[in-house]
Write a protein that holds these residues in place. Structure first.
Motif, mmCIF file in Angstrom:
data_model
loop_
_atom_site.group_PDB
_atom_site.id
_atom_site.type_symbol
_atom_site.label_atom_id
_atom_site.label_comp_id
_atom_site.label_asym_id
_atom_site.label_seq_id
_atom_site.Cartn_x
_atom_site.Cartn_y
_atom_site.Cartn_z
ATOM 1 N N ALA A 1 -49.688 9.942 1.322
ATOM 2 C CA ALA A 1 -49.994 8.881 0.355
ATOM 3 C C ALA A 1 -49.137 9.035 -0.896
ATOM 4 C CB ALA A 1 -51.475 8.917 -0.009
ATOM 5 N N GLN B 1 -47.015 3.674 3.793
ATOM 6 C CA GLN B 1 -47.571 2.325 3.765
ATOM 7 C C GLN B 1 -48.650 2.190 4.831
ATOM 8 O OE1 GLN B 1 -46.656 0.072 1.321
ATOM 9 N NE2 GLN B 1 -45.640 1.943 0.613
ATOM 10 N N SER B 2 -49.888 2.401 4.414
ATOM 11 C CA SER B 2 -51.030 2.241 5.313
ATOM 12 C C SER B 2 -52.262 1.998 4.461
ATOM 13 C CB SER B 2 -51.235 3.497 6.175
ATOM 14 O OG SER B 2 -51.655 4.588 5.379
ATOM 15 N N LEU B 3 -53.287 1.458 5.078
ATOM 16 C CA LEU B 3 -54.531 1.200 4.355
ATOM 17 C C LEU B 3 -55.131 2.503 3.848
ATOM 18 C CD1 LEU B 3 -56.812 -0.625 3.410
ATOM 19 C CD2 LEU B 3 -57.776 -0.531 5.731
ATOM 20 N N SER C 1 -53.225 3.681 0.851
ATOM 21 C CA SER C 1 -53.499 2.826 -0.316
ATOM 22 C C SER C 1 -54.826 3.197 -0.966
ATOM 23 C CB SER C 1 -53.521 1.353 0.109
ATOM 24 O OG SER C 1 -52.260 0.951 0.595
ATOM 25 N N ILE C 2 -55.827 3.481 -0.142
ATOM 26 C CA ILE C 2 -57.134 3.880 -0.679
ATOM 27 C C ILE C 2 -57.014 5.204 -1.427
ATOM 28 C CG2 ILE C 2 -59.468 4.619 -0.050
ATOM 29 C CD1 ILE C 2 -59.304 2.661 2.322
ATOM 30 N N ARG D 1 -54.306 6.535 -2.820
ATOM 31 C CA ARG D 1 -53.553 6.351 -4.068
ATOM 32 C C ARG D 1 -54.416 5.697 -5.140
ATOM 33 N NH1 ARG D 1 -49.041 5.449 -0.551
ATOM 34 N NH2 ARG D 1 -49.536 3.233 -0.390
ATOM 35 N N LYS D 2 -55.236 4.742 -4.751
ATOM 36 C CA LYS D 2 -56.105 4.061 -5.724
ATOM 37 C C LYS D 2 -57.119 5.040 -6.308
ATOM 38 C CE LYS D 2 -57.670 0.258 -7.720
ATOM 39 N NZ LYS D 2 -58.754 0.807 -8.548
ATOM 40 N N SER E 1 -55.236 7.417 -8.684
ATOM 41 C CA SER E 1 -54.796 6.751 -9.920
ATOM 42 C C SER E 1 -55.968 6.457 -10.850
ATOM 43 C CB SER E 1 -54.054 5.455 -9.584
ATOM 44 O OG SER E 1 -54.939 4.503 -9.002
#
Length: 289
Positions: free
Chosen positions: A56, A61-63, A66-67, A69-70, A73
């Motif tokens: 990540a 690039q994958s769901l 993305s979760i 990284r969110k 962050s």
């Protein structure tokens, strides 16, 4: 330290070498967003459960990525947990599929999970587009430069005597347990019978045999190694132990018989053997004169 930390999971993995496990990645709220499975590899510092945050952060690039990284962050941490341990991969796959089916996949609109397939083997339920995408990403990731860098790192690491000694100690402890030894042997035999792996091994072996320089280097290394009395004794004991196993002996006899049958049914092999025998007799005759 929280019970859902990665460190706790890694400690548990380290304490169960060679066993299969199903793990869960969750949000801070406790809601699971990914189910995975792996084997607690022997002697490894890095495990499958560690991959997801690393990928990540590298921009995967994958769901799932993305979760992750969110969450990072926003100042949160991914919650990790080991769902279950298993002695064989079939039970592990069954549990993984059970969890995914029970919680539901987000891409299908029936649950919170970021899994892109139904579990089981890592390839159940994958679409052709997903498979093509995975192949493309993997090909782009492993450039010649990156492969060479990885090879050089491995060479440097294994040149360290302390590291090699540590790896040997870990392996000895693992194989001292008959159950671990039996399970590992079964896994290796299963992998050896995969047609693609067989073909790849034969291609590599043929490449070595057809290259005089590589063959000569291989023979030199083997001869140098066999000059060591300890190595010869260890090999002898290992072979004796194998042939004392009735199952191995029966399988070995069958394999040898099949190899001989194939070899002698090949006219080229017969002619080559005759030529070798003739040359040997001529050498012996010359030595007696």
């Amino acid at each position: 330290m929280a019970d859902n930390s990665l460190a706790v999971c890694l400690a548990e993995i380290k304490a169960n070498p060679g066993r299969f496990y199903v793990y869960v990645l969750s949000r801070p709220s406790g809601e699971a967003f990914y189910i995975g499975c792996a084997v607690a590899s022997v002697g490894r510092r890095w495990h499958r459960i560690c991959d997801h945050e690393m990928f990540a952060k590298r921009g995967e690039q994958s769901l799932r990525a993305s979760i992750i990284r969110k969450l990072l962050s926003d100042g949160y941490e991914v919650a990790y947990s080991i769902d279950s341990w298993h002695d064989d991969k079939e039970a592990m796959f069954a549990r993984e599929m059970e969890l995914i089916a029970g919680l539901g996949r987000r891409d299908l609109g029936i649950g919170p999970l970021a899994n892109g397939n139904d579990g089981g083997t890592g390839a159940v339920g994958l679409s052709a587009a997903t498979v093509a995408k995975m192949k493309r990403i993997n090909k782009e990731m492993w450039t010649p430069e990156r492969r060479e860098a990885a090879r050089q790192r491995a060479i440097v690491q294994m040149a360290d005597p302390d590291r090699r000694a540590k790896q040997r100690d870990i392996a000895r402890k693992f194989f001292a347990d008959p159950e671990n030894k039996k399970r590992f042997g079964a896994q290796m035999r299963e992998l050896a019978n995969v047609p693609e792996r067989k073909a790849a091994r034969m291609a590599i072996f043929s490449k070595v045999l057809n290259d005089p320089e590589k063959q000569a280097a291989r023979n030199r290394k083997r001869a140098e190694r066999m000059r060591d009395a300890k190595v010869r004794a260890a090999i002898s004991e290992s072979v004796k132990a194998l042939w004392d196993d009735p199952e191995f002996r029966e399988r070995g006899v069958k394999n040898l018989a099949e190899m001989n049958r194939k070899a002698w049914s090949n006219p080229d092999s017969r002619e080559k053997h005759k030529a070798a025998q003739k040359a040997r007799r001529e050498r012996e005759k010359a030595a007696r004169q």
